[in-house]
Design a protein around this motif. Sequence first.
Motif, mmCIF file in Angstrom:
data_model
loop_
_atom_site.group_PDB
_atom_site.id
_atom_site.type_symbol
_atom_site.label_atom_id
_atom_site.label_comp_id
_atom_site.label_asym_id
_atom_site.label_seq_id
_atom_site.Cartn_x
_atom_site.Cartn_y
_atom_site.Cartn_z
ATOM 1 N N VAL A 1 1.406 -1.137 -0.201
ATOM 2 C CA VAL A 1 -0.466 0.126 -0.057
ATOM 3 C C VAL A 1 0.659 1.131 -0.033
ATOM 4 O O VAL A 1 1.725 1.831 1.195
ATOM 5 C CB VAL A 1 -1.168 -0.242 1.389
ATOM 6 N N VAL A 2 0.760 1.616 -1.201
ATOM 7 C CA VAL A 2 1.893 2.972 -0.853
ATOM 8 C C VAL A 2 0.755 4.625 -1.484
ATOM 9 O O VAL A 2 0.470 4.696 -2.252
ATOM 10 C CB VAL A 2 2.902 3.042 -2.090
ATOM 11 N N ILE A 3 1.328 5.474 -0.631
ATOM 12 C CA ILE A 3 0.478 7.143 -0.859
ATOM 13 C C ILE A 3 1.438 7.961 -1.609
ATOM 14 O O ILE A 3 2.324 8.286 -1.713
ATOM 15 C CB ILE A 3 1.314 7.902 0.620
ATOM 16 N N SER A 4 0.320 8.187 -2.560
ATOM 17 C CA SER A 4 0.863 9.196 -3.563
ATOM 18 C C SER A 4 0.092 9.688 -3.294
ATOM 19 O O SER A 4 -0.565 10.675 -2.152
ATOM 20 C CB SER A 4 0.153 8.191 -4.924
ATOM 21 N N SER A 5 -0.413 10.760 -4.071
ATOM 22 C CA SER A 5 -1.168 12.659 -3.858
ATOM 23 C C SER A 5 -2.473 12.976 -5.027
ATOM 24 O O SER A 5 -2.252 12.477 -6.276
ATOM 25 C CB SER A 5 -0.215 13.591 -3.851
ATOM 26 N N GLY A 6 -3.182 13.550 -4.548
ATOM 27 C CA GLY A 6 -4.348 13.685 -5.579
ATOM 28 C C GLY A 6 -3.865 15.290 -6.601
ATOM 29 O O GLY A 6 -4.209 15.778 -7.415
ATOM 30 N N ALA A 7 -2.332 15.390 -5.962
ATOM 31 C CA ALA A 7 -1.584 16.768 -7.272
ATOM 32 C C ALA A 7 -0.908 16.192 -8.250
ATOM 33 O O ALA A 7 -0.767 16.897 -8.915
ATOM 34 C CB ALA A 7 -0.394 17.311 -6.569
ATOM 35 N N VAL A 8 -1.407 14.985 -8.825
ATOM 36 C CA VAL A 8 -0.871 14.157 -9.935
ATOM 37 C C VAL A 8 -2.328 14.648 -10.745
ATOM 38 O O VAL A 8 -1.582 14.810 -11.984
ATOM 39 C CB VAL A 8 -1.565 12.372 -10.143
ATOM 40 N N TYR A 9 -3.431 14.957 -10.360
ATOM 41 C CA TYR A 9 -4.234 15.028 -11.841
ATOM 42 C C TYR A 9 -3.883 16.660 -12.385
ATOM 43 O O TYR A 9 -3.434 17.341 -12.036
ATOM 44 C CB TYR A 9 -5.512 15.166 -11.204
ATOM 45 N N GLU A 10 -4.350 16.995 -13.406
ATOM 46 C CA GLU A 10 -4.102 17.554 -14.593
ATOM 47 C C GLU A 10 -5.910 17.860 -15.100
ATOM 48 O O GLU A 10 -6.376 17.008 -15.629
ATOM 49 C CB GLU A 10 -3.557 17.789 -15.631
ATOM 50 N N ASP A 11 -5.897 19.383 -16.251
ATOM 51 C CA ASP A 11 -7.398 19.490 -16.387
ATOM 52 C C ASP A 11 -6.876 18.804 -17.503
ATOM 53 O O ASP A 11 -6.438 19.355 -17.981
ATOM 54 C CB ASP A 11 -8.555 21.331 -15.435
ATOM 55 N N GLU A 12 -8.408 19.345 -18.283
ATOM 56 C CA GLU A 12 -8.330 19.105 -19.635
ATOM 57 C C GLU A 12 -7.253 20.114 -20.507
ATOM 58 O O GLU A 12 -7.254 19.300 -22.195
ATOM 59 C CB GLU A 12 -9.696 19.243 -20.833
ATOM 60 N N ARG A 13 -7.214 21.095 -20.565
ATOM 61 C CA ARG A 13 -5.917 21.795 -20.653
ATOM 62 C C ARG A 13 -4.737 21.780 -19.822
ATOM 63 O O ARG A 13 -3.765 22.243 -20.758
ATOM 64 C CB ARG A 13 -6.693 23.758 -20.259
ATOM 65 N N GLN B 1 0.294 26.084 -11.066
ATOM 66 C CA GLN B 1 -1.284 27.151 -10.495
ATOM 67 C C GLN B 1 -1.053 28.111 -10.206
ATOM 68 O O GLN B 1 -1.553 29.359 -10.449
ATOM 69 C CB GLN B 1 -1.420 26.615 -9.273
ATOM 70 N N ASP B 2 0.472 28.759 -10.271
ATOM 71 C CA ASP B 2 0.432 30.084 -9.738
ATOM 72 C C ASP B 2 0.508 30.572 -11.351
ATOM 73 O O ASP B 2 1.988 31.960 -11.134
ATOM 74 C CB ASP B 2 2.640 30.005 -9.442
ATOM 75 N N GLN B 3 0.905 30.349 -12.276
ATOM 76 C CA GLN B 3 0.666 31.000 -13.571
ATOM 77 C C GLN B 3 -0.195 31.705 -13.930
ATOM 78 O O GLN B 3 -0.916 31.032 -13.435
ATOM 79 C CB GLN B 3 0.903 30.128 -15.239
ATOM 80 N N PRO B 4 -0.561 32.700 -14.371
ATOM 81 C CA PRO B 4 -2.272 33.132 -14.837
ATOM 82 C C PRO B 4 -3.028 32.583 -15.818
ATOM 83 O O PRO B 4 -2.489 31.084 -16.656
ATOM 84 C CB PRO B 4 -1.586 34.420 -15.804
ATOM 85 N N ASP B 5 -3.990 32.268 -15.211
ATOM 86 C CA ASP B 5 -5.049 30.752 -15.361
ATOM 87 C C ASP B 5 -4.320 30.286 -14.966
ATOM 88 O O ASP B 5 -4.630 29.040 -16.111
ATOM 89 C CB ASP B 5 -5.689 31.638 -16.910
ATOM 90 N N GLY B 6 -3.642 29.653 -14.443
ATOM 91 C CA GLY B 6 -2.928 28.057 -14.421
ATOM 92 C C GLY B 6 -3.581 27.509 -13.466
ATOM 93 O O GLY B 6 -3.020 26.440 -13.105
ATOM 94 N N PHE B 7 -4.865 27.298 -12.735
ATOM 95 C CA PHE B 7 -4.744 26.265 -11.761
ATOM 96 C C PHE B 7 -5.508 25.843 -13.083
ATOM 97 O O PHE B 7 -6.770 25.916 -13.082
ATOM 98 C CB PHE B 7 -5.878 27.897 -10.740
#
Length: 344
Positions: free
Chosen positions: A96-108, A115-121
Amino acid sequence: MAKGHALVIGATGQVGRAAVRALAADGWGVRAASRGGGRDEEWPAEVRPVAFDRDEEGALAAALGDGCDVLVDIVAYHAGHGRQLTGLADRIGSAVVISSGAVYEDERGRSFDTQDQPDGFPACPVPIPESWGTVAPGEGTYGTRKVALERELLAAGEALPTTVLRAGAIHGPYCPGPRELWFVKRALDGRPVRVLAYGGASRFHPVHVDNLGELIRLAAANPGTRVLNGADPEAPTVAEIGAAIDAVVGVRSETVLMEGAPDGTVGLTPWTAEHPIVYDMTAAERELGYRPVVSYAESLPATVEWLTGRLAGREWREAFPGLAKYEVDFFDYAAEDAWLASRM
């Protein structure tokens, strides 16, 4: 009789402590591995601490000895760590290994990396299923390294059945970078106003360590190769979190809502996001029979007590270097006062 033998790597960290507690309570014989070889006062006496540095050549093989029925890896971070585990698959029943929800990206192609870029979230679906797209694997960022780790492990298939848990915003005692400090310190400082960007509606799905511990316990008892989200039963808004923390501390604060993005640090919190981040827990419920053991609000008294104790007599950066490393002054009251005065 013990269910089997479990080895927990990263046992004295925030999640590791909860994992050891959950496995031991469920009847596993647990070896708790950490660099210092320490133990938590809440662990039963039968838990065996092990001093272990995974980066030392041969250290993992030595810690495994004749092997274990389940290996729980809290601190695996990149593809090399995945290869460490798969290279010893003949001595590990399942993992059992812990990863992160930070791996997801959106359709763009937007993710936490942009996230720190303009319109980057990122603007992902609500909630995000495990089938949703992720960033590409690589060594450049936290998210890309976690994806590389996941793919190494999942490629092993039945040679090493592995449950990968993509954790949300982890909270609870022993957190190295506690988001709740943003509200707790303001309450302790007698700060009467909280300024929240995006109308206080930001949602960044939390997960309490005990809920992660329950997911680990269930996955250990039900081996398989799978990816599951790990989150609390609810994803409160940042305004709701502030109200809940104030209720625990026993203060009443004024909340001032900003219509849009933060103005520098004013309105910025550790949960602030232009779009909601909410994780789908349907798969964990279906595959493991997961039911959360604690809600966000129910968990807060213990978290607030721990934070208050850690802060006593210390500057917040000293007490929480894991939060200070972001080099953001979350408690710039002068900037908040100036912004509030400009609105009068």
